[in-house]
Write a protein that holds these residues in place. Structure first.
Motif, PDB file in Angstrom:
ATOM      1  N   LEU A   1     -12.845  -5.322 -21.746  1.00 15.31           N
ATOM      2  CA  LEU A   1     -11.571  -5.164 -22.430  1.00 15.31           C
ATOM      3  C   LEU A   1     -11.460  -6.097 -23.628  1.00 15.31           C
TER       4      LEU A   1
ATOM      5  N   TYR B   1     -11.745 -15.834 -20.160  1.00 15.00           N
ATOM      6  CA  TYR B   1     -11.183 -14.566 -19.721  1.00 15.00           C
ATOM      7  C   TYR B   1     -12.151 -13.426 -20.057  1.00 15.00           C
TER       8      TYR B   1
ATOM      9  N   LYS C   1     -14.989 -12.677 -17.742  1.00 12.10           N
ATOM     10  CA  LYS C   1     -14.678 -11.982 -16.496  1.00 12.10           C
ATOM     11  C   LYS C   1     -14.338 -10.523 -16.694  1.00 12.10           C
ATOM     12  N   MET C   2     -13.757 -10.195 -17.853  1.00 11.69           N
ATOM     13  CA  MET C   2     -13.300  -8.828 -18.076  1.00 11.69           C
ATOM     14  C   MET C   2     -13.916  -8.321 -19.380  1.00 11.69           C
ATOM     15  N   ASP C   3     -15.235  -8.389 -19.512  1.00  7.84           N
ATOM     16  CA  ASP C   3     -15.862  -8.143 -20.814  1.00  7.84           C
ATOM     17  C   ASP C   3     -15.670  -6.729 -21.341  1.00  7.84           C
TER      18      ASP C   3
END
Lengths: 206, 206
Positions: free
Chosen positions: A14, A7, A10-12
């Motif tokens: 956050l 995860y 993909k959303m580094d």
């Protein structure tokens, strides 16, 4: 942890959400999906709730101690139950949750002794890891007429109950165990064999 | 709340545990029993974990904002997806969780627009409560060739999809909706009638 890394790729941006999800997975029975759901609800909740949540977490961690007599949760050296109730009948339980369960039944008027675990060789827990020494001290120092052992009716609970019984019996104190049989509202048809056998063996005169 | 008061009557010295249980019941899907379990696990966990938990809670609340362009979670004014990806295809979703779900599929390469809800008269949510104005601004200011509406295939999701379609279509932009039909690995025998009917209607040439 595999999921979290995936995860994160993909959303580094956050990272803090990932950290919060990670924290929530530390709670009992919470997997990645549930932790994710909790974390998002925190983002969407108001500041006041989150501040109260943090304050309470720290407050609980700081102020909750264990009663020096019985081992139950307390914010003082001695818990309310030990302060107010007679010590002639002691109910031995596995953990503080069991104290609350028995208190809710409203029948028991004596005091408690919390073991903080049961004998379980698989979890590397022996008699020395339990809160047993202080129980023996209590039995010596108070005029105790009965010890009720209220550990769970499973293998570990039974082993612990038998161990405590052999410790306590030589001093002449009556040692009892919670009755086993059909639970209230149960259906004979669906009761398991062991329970049914026990309820027959321990039948009572009406 | 009734439960908490009941419990408080009996264990009035542990007010902070009740407060923590109360806080945990504020998380989605957490009832009294689960909250109680979480609270006890906090008492038994080490200080380091609780401190990290609090820090992260406050950190998330402080640093997570919403992207000014698409409404997704971000710690900057514009999220990573809006910064890096083309804005010619916009996928409209209900909430940030849906962005993550679609990202995990790995197929979509455009950008997103998060509505933060759907039209739901029962919850008193109308079109004005959704993040729609900024979508119309994006459609005017960017050269958008397609809007993919990816709301849930339920009543509210459908209503929202139709509403957005009527808003967007006059500008000549292609409006599409996620395909509906049998899910991967499904069993025809157990598929519901509506899904089966849709999968027949929307059958594709092989």
């Amino acid at each position: 942890m595999r999921c979290i890394t995936q995860y994160k790729d993909k959303m580094d941006n956050l990272n803090c959400i990932n950290r919060l999800i990670n924290c929530f997975t530390g709670l009992p029975g919470v997997g990645y999906k549930t932790a994710e759901r909790y974390a998002y609800s925190i983002i969407e909740s108001d500041d006041e709730f989150v501040r109260e949540f943090c304050d309470t977490l720290l407050d609980v961690k700081k102020s909750v101690k264990f009663c020096e007599t019985c081992g139950n949760f307390s914010d003082k050296e001695s818990c309310n139950i030990c302060d107010k109730r007679p010590h002639d009948t002691i109910c031995v339980v596995k953990d503080p949750r069991d104290v609350i369960a028995i208190e809710k039944s409203g029948v028991f008027k004596g005091s408690y002794h919390v073991l903080h675990g049961v004998i379980s060789p698989l979890d590397k827990k022996g008699p020395d890891d339990l809160n047993l020494k202080s129980l023996m001290v209590r039995l010596r120092e108070n005029k105790v007429s009965e010890v009720i052992i209220a550990t769970n009716p499973d293998v570990e609970g039974e082993a612990t109950a038998n161990y405590i019984a052999t410790l306590v019996k030589p001093s002449g104190i009556r040692v009892t165990r919670l009755a086993r049989g059909l639970s209230a509202g149960a259906n004979l048809e669906y009761a398991d064999q062991v329970t049914l056998a026990m309820s027959l063996e321990n039948r009572v005169v009406i």
